[in-house]
Design a protein around this motif. Structure first.
Motif, PDB file in Angstrom:
ATOM      1  N   ARG A  58     -10.914  -4.383  -1.374  1.00 57.90           N
ATOM      2  CA  ARG A  58      -9.627  -5.027  -1.131  1.00 57.90           C
ATOM      3  C   ARG A  58      -9.827  -6.539  -1.160  1.00 57.90           C
ATOM      4  O   ARG A  58     -10.847  -7.052  -0.682  1.00 57.90           O
ATOM      5  N   LYS A  71     -12.470 -10.432   1.544  1.00 61.96           N
ATOM      6  CA  LYS A  71     -12.783  -9.209   0.802  1.00 61.96           C
ATOM      7  C   LYS A  71     -13.255  -8.142   1.786  1.00 61.96           C
ATOM      8  O   LYS A  71     -14.053  -8.426   2.685  1.00 61.96           O
ATOM      9  N   ASP A  80       0.822  -1.210   0.000  1.00 59.43           N
ATOM     10  CA  ASP A  80       0.000   0.000   0.000  1.00 59.43           C
ATOM     11  C   ASP A  80       0.859   1.265   0.000  1.00 59.43           C
ATOM     12  O   ASP A  80       0.416   2.317  -0.469  1.00 59.43           O
ATOM     13  N   THR A 111      -8.371   4.103  -1.773  1.00 57.87           N
ATOM     14  CA  THR A 111      -7.027   4.414  -1.301  1.00 57.87           C
ATOM     15  C   THR A 111      -6.914   5.925  -1.061  1.00 57.87           C
ATOM     16  O   THR A 111      -7.804   6.698  -1.412  1.00 57.87           O
ATOM     17  N   ILE A 115      -7.387  -2.466  -6.157  1.00 54.25           N
ATOM     18  CA  ILE A 115      -7.266  -1.931  -4.801  1.00 54.25           C
ATOM     19  C   ILE A 115      -7.936  -0.555  -4.828  1.00 54.25           C
ATOM     20  O   ILE A 115      -7.429   0.381  -5.432  1.00 54.25           O
ATOM     21  N   PHE A 144      -4.351  -3.692   6.310  1.00 53.42           N
ATOM     22  CA  PHE A 144      -4.640  -2.867   5.141  1.00 53.42           C
ATOM     23  C   PHE A 144      -4.400  -1.408   5.521  1.00 53.42           C
ATOM     24  O   PHE A 144      -4.966  -0.907   6.498  1.00 53.42           O
ATOM     25  N   TYR A 148      -2.047  -9.363  -0.472  1.00 52.63           N
ATOM     26  CA  TYR A 148      -3.028  -9.083  -1.514  1.00 52.63           C
ATOM     27  C   TYR A 148      -2.925 -10.166  -2.593  1.00 52.63           C
ATOM     28  O   TYR A 148      -1.840 -10.710  -2.843  1.00 52.63           O
ATOM     29  N   ASP A 202       1.990  -0.775  -4.750  1.00 55.58           N
ATOM     30  CA  ASP A 202       1.713  -2.173  -5.125  1.00 55.58           C
ATOM     31  C   ASP A 202       2.771  -2.739  -6.073  1.00 55.58           C
ATOM     32  O   ASP A 202       2.467  -3.452  -7.028  1.00 55.58           O
ATOM     33  N   ILE A 262      -6.709   3.508   3.879  1.00 55.38           N
ATOM     34  CA  ILE A 262      -8.098   3.332   3.478  1.00 55.38           C
ATOM     35  C   ILE A 262      -8.860   4.639   3.723  1.00 55.38           C
ATOM     36  O   ILE A 262      -8.719   5.273   4.777  1.00 55.38           O
TER      37      ILE A 262
END
Length: 339
Positions: free
Chosen positions: A263, A250, A33, A230, A227, A275, A221, A37, A278
């Protein structure tokens, strides 16, 4: 030799608190993240996750330590043996090289002093056995002759009640039907074996993710999935340490009237995954047990970002997954159509 301690940049006697702190610092630095990626960040995170999982598990850590010691001993032994010359093998006793086994040319060994006596005893024993066998044969002949005489005396026909005689070999007829023997007909029918019901098909884990990509080697991931949501400051940590199965997970966004997954990740049994970045909003988590195929979801939760003075207050959410099985009220089971 590269170890899991080297991967986390810690010493071999590091306590769990140090292992956890080192893992968190490296995760924040190399997480996909925070590295757009990139494939390299996925590779590094896989190494870091594997090292953390092994060193935080006492049994796996002990096995890893034992492997390290065996490698070090093997290396030390190879160093100690370097430069040593192989010693000639000594002659084994009884071989041609052994002086004690040599004898003069044409020499013969004399038989033991009592060999003639043993042979004589063996011969005499054979004579006794033959005599005994002859006596047994005579006795058997007498018995056979007596049996034959008795057989000749017994009549070879049977006299019926009316005075007539039936030839030898006559036997009365016997009915074997169920009615004559008293056997219930229902019992005879019950003896017929019944077919057992066909076994229900069991769920079999697929070798690849639903999008055709290989499952990651560790919690990560799944490549090929988008994705979304973000650019925010909030984070979500999903803990799968209570589950003995890997899960396909998910994260669903529930805002704006649309319910869409944002995600996609594989979270291995006994591990957790975080994660990052977000955006704020309403979410829930839905996950499939990859050993049983059952699916469950979490309760709805909120991730917030609130401006305060010179900064922004944001959410750091933690969520624990529970096994999906009958009677477990901590996991809300859902249908595949909701996943």
């Amino acid at each position: 030799m590269h170890t899991h301690y080297d991967n986390l940049k810690i010493s071999r006697d590091a306590p769990p608190e140090v292992i956890r702190a080192a893992y968190k610092a490296l995760s924040q630095k190399h997480h996909p993240d925070r590295n757009h990626d990139s494939p390299e960040s996925h590779r590094v995170m896989t190494i870091i996750n594997t090292a953390y999982e092994v060193l935080m598990n006492p049994a796996k850590r002990a096995q890893h330590d034992a492997w390290i010691l065996s490698q070090e001993k093997a290396k030390a032994g190879a160093t100690a043996n370097a430069g040593q010359r192989a010693r000639p093998a000594s002659a084994a006793p009884g071989t041609s090289a052994d002086p004690a086994s040599r004898s003069g040319s044409g020499a013969r060994r004399a038989p033991p002093a009592d060999s003639r006596t043993s042979r004589k005893n063996a011969d005499s024993g054979s004579a006794v056995n033959l005599a005994g066998a002859s006596t047994a044969s005579k006795a058997l002949f007498v018995l056979v002759a007596a049996g034959a005489a008795i057989y000749l005396i017994i009549p070879t026909s049977h006299q019926l009640a009316d005075g007539s005689r039936q030839a030898e070999g006559w036997t009365p007829s016997v009915s074997t039907s169920a009615a004559m023997t008293g056997e219930p007909r229902a019992a005879a029918a019950a003896a017929t074996p019944t077919k057992s019901p066909a076994p229900q098909p069991q769920y079999v884990r697929k070798p690849t993710a639903p999008n055709g990509q290989d499952w990651p080697a560790w919690s990560s991931y799944i490549p090929g999935y988008p994705i979304r949501k973000t650019g925010g400051l909030s984070s979500l940590t999903v803990d799968n340490s209570r589950n003995s199965s890997d899960v396909f997970l998910k994260v669903f966004s529930l805002g704006g009237g649309d319910t869409i997954p944002v995600r996609f990740a594989l979270i291995k049994a006994g591990t957790s995954f975080e994660f990052f970045n977000i955006e704020h909003g309403s979410f829930d988590v839905r996950y499939m047990d990859l050993d049983t195929g059952k699916i469950a979801k979490s309760n709805r939760f909120e991730l917030e970002e609130i401006a305060e003075g010179n900064g922004t207050r944001y959410s750091r959410m933690s969520l624990t997954l529970y096994p999906v099985r009958n009677g477990n009220t901590q996991a809300q089971e859902i249908e595949e159509s909701e996943f």
